[in-house]
Write a protein that holds these residues in place. Structure first.
Motif, PDB file in Angstrom:
ATOM      1  N   ARG A  46       0.868  -1.190   0.000  1.00  0.00           N
ATOM      2  CA  ARG A  46       0.000   0.000   0.000  1.00  0.00           C
ATOM      3  C   ARG A  46       0.895   1.227   0.000  1.00  0.00           C
ATOM      4  O   ARG A  46       1.574   1.503   0.985  1.00  0.00           O
ATOM      5  CB  ARG A  46      -0.910   0.004   1.234  1.00  0.00           C
ATOM      6  CG  ARG A  46      -1.791  -1.218   1.294  1.00  0.00           C
ATOM      7  CD  ARG A  46      -2.821  -1.136   2.397  1.00  0.00           C
ATOM      8  NE  ARG A  46      -3.515  -2.423   2.513  1.00  0.00           N
ATOM      9  CZ  ARG A  46      -4.572  -2.627   3.275  1.00  0.00           C
ATOM     10  NH1 ARG A  46      -5.065  -1.643   4.010  1.00  0.00           N
ATOM     11  NH2 ARG A  46      -5.150  -3.817   3.321  1.00  0.00           N
ATOM     12  N   MET A  79      -7.043   5.574  -8.074  1.00  0.00           N
ATOM     13  CA  MET A  79      -6.115   6.358  -8.894  1.00  0.00           C
ATOM     14  C   MET A  79      -6.893   7.591  -9.357  1.00  0.00           C
ATOM     15  O   MET A  79      -8.122   7.587  -9.354  1.00  0.00           O
ATOM     16  CB  MET A  79      -5.650   5.566 -10.121  1.00  0.00           C
ATOM     17  CG  MET A  79      -5.105   4.188  -9.811  1.00  0.00           C
ATOM     18  SD  MET A  79      -3.532   4.259  -8.946  1.00  0.00           S
ATOM     19  CE  MET A  79      -3.491   2.621  -8.211  1.00  0.00           C
ATOM     20  N   TYR A 108      -1.367  -4.441  -5.565  1.00  0.00           N
ATOM     21  CA  TYR A 108      -2.018  -3.315  -4.904  1.00  0.00           C
ATOM     22  C   TYR A 108      -3.479  -3.236  -5.331  1.00  0.00           C
ATOM     23  O   TYR A 108      -3.848  -3.712  -6.408  1.00  0.00           O
ATOM     24  CB  TYR A 108      -1.299  -1.992  -5.230  1.00  0.00           C
ATOM     25  CG  TYR A 108      -1.255  -1.682  -6.714  1.00  0.00           C
ATOM     26  CD1 TYR A 108      -0.159  -2.049  -7.492  1.00  0.00           C
ATOM     27  CD2 TYR A 108      -2.329  -1.055  -7.352  1.00  0.00           C
ATOM     28  CE1 TYR A 108      -0.118  -1.790  -8.847  1.00  0.00           C
ATOM     29  CE2 TYR A 108      -2.296  -0.783  -8.715  1.00  0.00           C
ATOM     30  CZ  TYR A 108      -1.188  -1.161  -9.451  1.00  0.00           C
ATOM     31  OH  TYR A 108      -1.165  -0.912 -10.805  1.00  0.00           O
ATOM     32  N   GLU A 155      -1.530   6.342 -11.530  1.00  0.00           N
ATOM     33  CA  GLU A 155      -1.360   4.911 -11.804  1.00  0.00           C
ATOM     34  C   GLU A 155      -0.512   4.318 -10.680  1.00  0.00           C
ATOM     35  O   GLU A 155       0.038   5.060  -9.856  1.00  0.00           O
ATOM     36  CB  GLU A 155      -0.697   4.693 -13.165  1.00  0.00           C
ATOM     37  CG  GLU A 155       0.658   5.345 -13.330  1.00  0.00           C
ATOM     38  CD  GLU A 155       1.806   4.350 -13.217  1.00  0.00           C
ATOM     39  OE1 GLU A 155       1.708   3.280 -13.822  1.00  0.00           O
ATOM     40  OE2 GLU A 155       2.777   4.652 -12.519  1.00  0.00           O
ATOM     41  N   GLY A 156      -0.427   2.993 -10.659  1.00  0.00           N
ATOM     42  CA  GLY A 156       0.184   2.353  -9.499  1.00  0.00           C
ATOM     43  C   GLY A 156       1.600   1.836  -9.662  1.00  0.00           C
ATOM     44  O   GLY A 156       2.287   1.581  -8.671  1.00  0.00           O
ATOM     45  N   ARG A 199      -1.781  10.120  -7.323  1.00  0.00           N
ATOM     46  CA  ARG A 199      -1.249   9.100  -8.246  1.00  0.00           C
ATOM     47  C   ARG A 199      -2.225   8.782  -9.383  1.00  0.00           C
ATOM     48  O   ARG A 199      -3.387   8.477  -9.141  1.00  0.00           O
ATOM     49  CB  ARG A 199      -0.899   7.823  -7.485  1.00  0.00           C
ATOM     50  CG  ARG A 199      -2.105   7.151  -6.865  1.00  0.00           C
ATOM     51  CD  ARG A 199      -1.717   5.890  -6.100  1.00  0.00           C
ATOM     52  NE  ARG A 199      -2.938   5.264  -5.575  1.00  0.00           N
ATOM     53  CZ  ARG A 199      -2.958   4.344  -4.630  1.00  0.00           C
ATOM     54  NH1 ARG A 199      -1.829   3.928  -4.089  1.00  0.00           N
ATOM     55  NH2 ARG A 199      -4.110   3.833  -4.221  1.00  0.00           N
TER      56      ARG A 199
END
Ligand SMILES: [Zn+2]
Ligand SMILES: [Zn+2]
Length: 422
Positions: free
Chosen positions: A40, A110, A106, A81-82, A79
Motif C-alpha cells: 500500500r 487512482m 495493490y 497509476e500504481g 497518483r
C-alpha cells in the motif's frame, strides 16, 4: 446550495460494494497462491515520479494529473497509476536486497483529470501486480495465467488476450525513426493530435482512435519487423510459455501502450462487451528501464493494472447478482416496552454480540408495534419483547418470526440457544 460529489467521482453504496469486496477477496486469495504480497503506497507522490516515469509527453502527464503545490512550493500529485509508486517504494525500502524476485500487488484508487464520460472516472480504482527482479518471459506468462484464473474465478468468459513486443532501447529507436518518416509523408491523412505526436511520441499515433486516422495507421510499418534478435527471442519464448499453459493470445501490432517505460512484452485483455473504444479491461507489460528513470538501480519489472469499474460493469450482468440490496438480517431483534427495558436491552445486545450474535436494538423509542414492523422489515430471525415482567422474572420469550413459535428462556441461556439455532 446542496453539497454534491465531485464530477467524475462516484459513491460505492451497500448493494454494490459487495461485488467490489468479492473481486478484492478473490484477487487476494488467488494472488497469494502465486506468491504475491500486498503493498500500500501513498496516494500522494512527488510530481517528479510520474513526470519521469510515465513521460512528460504522455497525455497523462501533460493534461490529466491532479497536481498541487504544497506550502513549501513542492509539486505533489495524486497518483494517476500504481506502477511507478510501487517501483519507487521497492527502491526506497531496499526490497531488492531482501528477495531476488519481488511479487507485489495493490488495490486502490487512482486519479486522472479526464473529461468525464461513460465508464471513465476521475477517481477510479485499479488492481495491479508487479514482479520485480526478473526478465524471464516465463514469469510474464505466469502473470497472465494468474489474470486468466482471476477473471474466470469471477465468472467472466468472453475476453481476449492481445500481445505485442515494443522492442528495446537497442531496436526501437530505428523503428521510431522509420515510423516518424512514414507519418510525415502521411500528415495530410492524420488528425491534429497525431500530427503533433509524429514529432513528440510517434508510437502513440498507433493508439489513435479517431476513425479518419485508421486507414493511414493500418499502412504503417509494424514493430515486429524491427525487433533485434534478443527481443525476437524473448517474444517467441513468451508465446511458447503461453501456449504451454493453453492461454490463447492474439498478436496486436498496434499495441504499444501509452507509457514510455514499456519495453518488450506489452499486453491487454479486452472485452467486446465494453464497447469499441474503451474495451481494455487489463493493460500491462515489461518496464525494465523504469527503476533507472526514477534514480534507482537497474531493475527488471513486469506487471499489469486492471480497471475495477470496468470489471464491475461486466460482472454486474452476472446471473447471481442484481438482487436488490437487503441489509443484513439480525439474529434477534430486542423489543422494549419502556426506558428500563431499553437500557436492559442495550446490555443484553452487547453480551450477545460478544458471543458472536447479531443483536438489534431500536433506538428511536417507538411503539412496540413499530418495533415489530421494523423487525419484520429487517427479516430478523427472532424477536424478544422485554418489559417490566421480564425484568422482574428474568425470563424472556423468544419468538421465531418464521413460524411464530415461542420459547421462554433465562437471560443467560439466550446466547447458547441462538448459537444452536444458527
Ligand atoms: Zn530489442
Ligand atoms: Zn489521429
Amino acid at each position: 446550495m446542496k453539497v454534491q460529489s465531485i464530477r467524475g467521482t462516484h459513491d460505492i453504496l451497500p448493494g454494490s460494494v459487495e461485488l467490489w469486496q468479492e473481486i478484492e477477496r478473490t484477487a487476494r486469495d488467488l494472488f497469494g497462491l502465486y506468491g504475491y504480497a500486498e503493498i500500500r503506497t501513498p496516494v500522494l507522490e512527488e510530481t517528479e515520479l510520474f513526470a519521469r516515469s510515465i513521460g512528460i509527453e504522455t497525455d497523462i502527464v501533460r493534461k490529466e494529473m491532479y497536481t498541487i503545490e504544497d506550502s513549501k512550493g513542492k509539486s505533489i500529485t495524486l497518483r494517476p497509476e500504481g506502477t511507478a509508486p510501487v517501483v519507487r517504494s521497492y527502491i526506497e525500502n531496499g526490497v531488492s536486497s531482501e528477495v531476488p524476485v519481488a511479487k507485489l500487488y495493490y488495490i486502490g484508487p487512482m486519479f486522472r483529470h479526464e473529461r468525464p464520460q461513460k465508464g471513465r472516472y476521475r477517481q477510479f480504482h485499479q488492481i495491479g501486480a508487479e514482479v520485480l527482479g526478473s526478465d524471464n518471459p516465463a514469469i510474464e506468462a505466469e502473470v497472465i495465467e494468474m489474470l486468466f484464473r482471476l477473471l474466470q474465478a469471477l465468472g467472466l468468459q468472453d475476453f481476449t488476450l492481445l500481445i505485442n513486443s515494443v522492442g528495446c532501447p537497442v531496436c526501437r529507436p530505428a523503428y521510431v525513426d522509420r515510423l516518424r518518416e512514414e507519418l510525415r509523408t502521411r500528415a495530410g491523412e492524420l488528425c491534429e493530435e497525431c500530427r503533433r505526436r509524429t514529432e513528440t511520441n510517434p508510437l502513440r499515433v498507433l493508439d489513435c482512435k479517431v476513425p479518419t486516422c485508421q486507414p493511414a495507421i493500418d499502412q504503417l510499418p509494424a514493430i515486429a519487423d524491427w525487433l533485434c534478435p534478443e527481443c525476437r527471442e524473448h517474444f517467441s519464448l513468451f508465446q511458447k510459455y503461453l501456449k504451454s499453459q493453453e492461454i490463447p493470445a492474439t498478436t496486436a501490432p498496434r499495441l504499444v501502450r501509452g507509457l514510455d517505460y514499456y519495453v518488450r512484452t506489452t499486453f491487454e485483455i479486452v472485452s467486446g462487451r465494453l464497447g469499441p473504444t474503451q474495451n481494455a479491461l487489463v493493460g500491462g507489460g515489461r518496464y525494465d528501464g523504469l527503476s533507472e528513470l526514477i534514480g534507482g538501480p537497474p531493475a527488471k519489472g513486469f506487471g499489469f493494472a486492471m480497471g475495477m469499474e470496468r470489471l464491475v460493469l461486466l460482472l454486474s450482468g452476472r446471473a447471481d447478482l442484481g438482487a436488490p440490496y437487503k441489509p443484513p438480517a439480525p439474529e434477534i431483534f430486542l423489543v422494549h416496552l419502556d426506558q428500563p427495558a431499553f437500557e436492559h436491552n442495550l446490555g443484553l445486545a452487547s453480551e450477545l454480540r460478544k458471543a458472536g450474535i447479531f443483536a438489534y436494538v431500536d433506538f428511536e423509542g417507538k411503539s412496540i408495534k413499530s418495533q415489530m414492523r421494523q423487525a419484520n422489515r429487517l427479516n430478523a430471525r427472532f424477536t424478544c419483547v422485554v418489559g417490566e415482567s421480564e425484568l422482574q422474572t428474568g425470563q424472556m420469550t423468544l419468538k421465531r418470526m418464521a413460524d411464530g413459535s415461542q420459547t421462554t428462556l433465562k437471560r443467560i441461556e439466550i446466547a447458547e440457544y441462538l448459537r444452536k439455532e444458527k
